[in-house]
Design a protein around this motif. Structure first.
Motif, mmCIF file in Angstrom:
data_model
loop_
_atom_site.group_PDB
_atom_site.id
_atom_site.type_symbol
_atom_site.label_atom_id
_atom_site.label_comp_id
_atom_site.label_asym_id
_atom_site.label_seq_id
_atom_site.Cartn_x
_atom_site.Cartn_y
_atom_site.Cartn_z
ATOM 1 N N SER A 182 0.816 -1.217 0.000
ATOM 2 C CA SER A 182 0.000 0.000 0.000
ATOM 3 C C SER A 182 0.848 1.265 0.000
ATOM 4 N N SER A 183 2.058 1.181 0.560
ATOM 5 C CA SER A 183 2.915 2.370 0.628
ATOM 6 C C SER A 183 3.897 2.460 -0.534
ATOM 7 N N ALA A 184 3.898 1.459 -1.404
ATOM 8 C CA ALA A 184 4.833 1.447 -2.535
ATOM 9 C C ALA A 184 4.380 2.392 -3.641
ATOM 10 N N GLU A 185 5.346 2.947 -4.357
ATOM 11 C CA GLU A 185 5.014 3.799 -5.500
ATOM 12 C C GLU A 185 4.385 2.971 -6.617
ATOM 13 N N ASP A 186 4.922 1.780 -6.824
ATOM 14 C CA ASP A 186 4.395 0.863 -7.838
ATOM 15 C C ASP A 186 3.772 -0.325 -7.109
ATOM 16 N N THR A 187 2.466 -0.262 -6.861
ATOM 17 C CA THR A 187 1.806 -1.305 -6.060
ATOM 18 C C THR A 187 1.789 -2.660 -6.769
ATOM 19 N N LYS A 188 1.736 -2.645 -8.096
ATOM 20 C CA LYS A 188 1.719 -3.922 -8.827
ATOM 21 C C LYS A 188 3.063 -4.630 -8.714
ATOM 22 N N ARG A 189 4.126 -3.874 -8.842
ATOM 23 C CA ARG A 189 5.455 -4.471 -8.709
ATOM 24 C C ARG A 189 5.662 -4.979 -7.274
ATOM 25 N N ALA A 190 5.246 -4.189 -6.302
ATOM 26 C CA ALA A 190 5.386 -4.592 -4.899
ATOM 27 C C ALA A 190 4.582 -5.852 -4.622
ATOM 28 N N GLY A 191 3.387 -5.939 -5.196
ATOM 29 C CA GLY A 191 2.565 -7.132 -5.017
ATOM 30 C C GLY A 191 3.213 -8.360 -5.624
ATOM 31 N N ALA A 192 3.814 -8.193 -6.806
ATOM 32 C CA ALA A 192 4.495 -9.305 -7.465
ATOM 33 C C ALA A 192 5.681 -9.787 -6.639
ATOM 34 N N GLU A 193 6.393 -8.856 -6.023
ATOM 35 C CA GLU A 193 7.546 -9.231 -5.199
ATOM 36 C C GLU A 193 7.107 -9.965 -3.935
ATOM 37 N N VAL A 194 6.001 -9.540 -3.351
ATOM 38 C CA VAL A 194 5.451 -10.247 -2.187
ATOM 39 C C VAL A 194 5.052 -11.666 -2.576
ATOM 40 N N GLU A 195 4.435 -11.811 -3.735
ATOM 41 C CA GLU A 195 4.027 -13.145 -4.185
ATOM 42 C C GLU A 195 5.238 -14.062 -4.335
ATOM 43 N N VAL A 196 6.311 -13.545 -4.918
ATOM 44 C CA VAL A 196 7.522 -14.351 -5.086
ATOM 45 C C VAL A 196 8.093 -14.760 -3.730
ATOM 46 N N ALA A 197 8.158 -13.826 -2.804
ATOM 47 C CA ALA A 197 8.753 -14.099 -1.491
ATOM 48 C C ALA A 197 7.961 -15.166 -0.728
ATOM 49 N N ILE A 198 6.640 -15.008 -0.688
ATOM 50 C CA ILE A 198 5.824 -15.970 0.069
ATOM 51 C C ILE A 198 5.750 -17.296 -0.665
ATOM 52 N N ALA A 199 5.709 -17.271 -2.000
ATOM 53 C CA ALA A 199 5.711 -18.518 -2.772
ATOM 54 C C ALA A 199 6.996 -19.306 -2.519
ATOM 55 N N PHE A 200 8.112 -18.599 -2.347
ATOM 56 C CA PHE A 200 9.392 -19.249 -2.064
ATOM 57 C C PHE A 200 9.331 -19.977 -0.718
ATOM 58 N N ILE A 201 8.748 -19.339 0.277
ATOM 59 C CA ILE A 201 8.600 -19.977 1.600
ATOM 60 C C ILE A 201 7.701 -21.198 1.507
#
Length: 231
Positions: A182-201
């Motif tokens: 929500s605080s990111a300038e590019d919310t779509k990119r931030a969302g994609a990065e969160v998906e990668v991080a949690i998918a890795f776990i």
């Protein structure tokens, strides 16, 4: 048995009053949602809300004790809609790992909605206060996280307290992810990065489960401390 017309008129009149009351309340919440999203809680006045809803302040105070109570109604509506969206995404998905990813992606989609980011993530904690904010979050979404985590960890045969701990950790991670996106300038990119991080776990947990491995317990991770070898 014939019902007197006087009784029929009374019941009918009560029903119409209830419908009008419900429509007034709905209009107030609709307008408040738009204004709080666009202008924020502090930047929105009750005068603007009643003008937009075309009702009097008296009508507003009939339903809500003030601006904060109205915000809470808006918050609950937005949070419940998000919760229902995530439930729909995971409904009918049998594979626990697919279910986890479907739930994650649905949550990340919700984070792309301006009203959710502004009202739930950004404004919610400050307006409602930390305790009430957490209560509302747990009421609406914690159960979904619990269900997904329980499915993912089912093969490990963990104690209930450990499953609860995992649920709390993942719930906290999702809350933190929401704030980051929500605080990111590019919310779509931030969302994609969160998906990668949690998918890795999740991939690590899945690999461990499918290989027949077990999760270490606290005693396995905290060994007895030993000093350097003595000559």
């Amino acid at each position: 048995m014939t019902v007197p017309k006087k009784v029929l008129r009374k019941v009918h009149g009560t029903s119409r009053r209830q419908e009008y009351s419900a429509s007034t309340k709905r209009a107030l919440v609709d307008v408040a949602t738009e204004l709080f999203t666009a202008q924020g809680y502090a930047g929105t006045s009750l005068d603007e809300i009643v003008a937009g809803a075309r009702v009097t302040k008296g009508a507003l105070y009939h339903h809500f004790s003030g601006k904060q109570a109205l915000f809470e109604a808006v918050f609950v509506r937005v949070e419940d809609a998000a919760s229902e969206s995530i439930k729909r995404a995971v409904r009918g998905t049998e594979d626990p790992w697919d279910k986890a990813m479907a739930g994650l992606r649905a949550f990340l989609d919700v984070l792309q909605q301006p009203e959710y980011r502004r009202l739930v993530i950004q404004e919610g904690p400050a307006v409602l206060g930390y305790e009430k904010y957490r209560e509302q979050e747990e009421r609406s979404t914690y159960g979904i996280v619990q269900d997904i985590v329980s499915s993912v960890l089912a093969s490990y045969e963990l104690e209930r307290s450990m499953v609860e701990t995992f649920s709390r950790v993942f719930f906290g991670a999702m809350s933190a992810a929401g704030s980051a996106v929500s605080s990111a300038e590019d919310t779509k990119r931030a969302g994609a990065e969160v998906e990668v991080a949690i998918a890795f776990i999740l991939a690590g947990l899945r690999q461990q489960a499918e290989s027949g491995g077990t999760l270490p317990g606290p005693a396995d991770l905290v060994g007895e401390s030993t000093g350097p070898d003595e000559d």
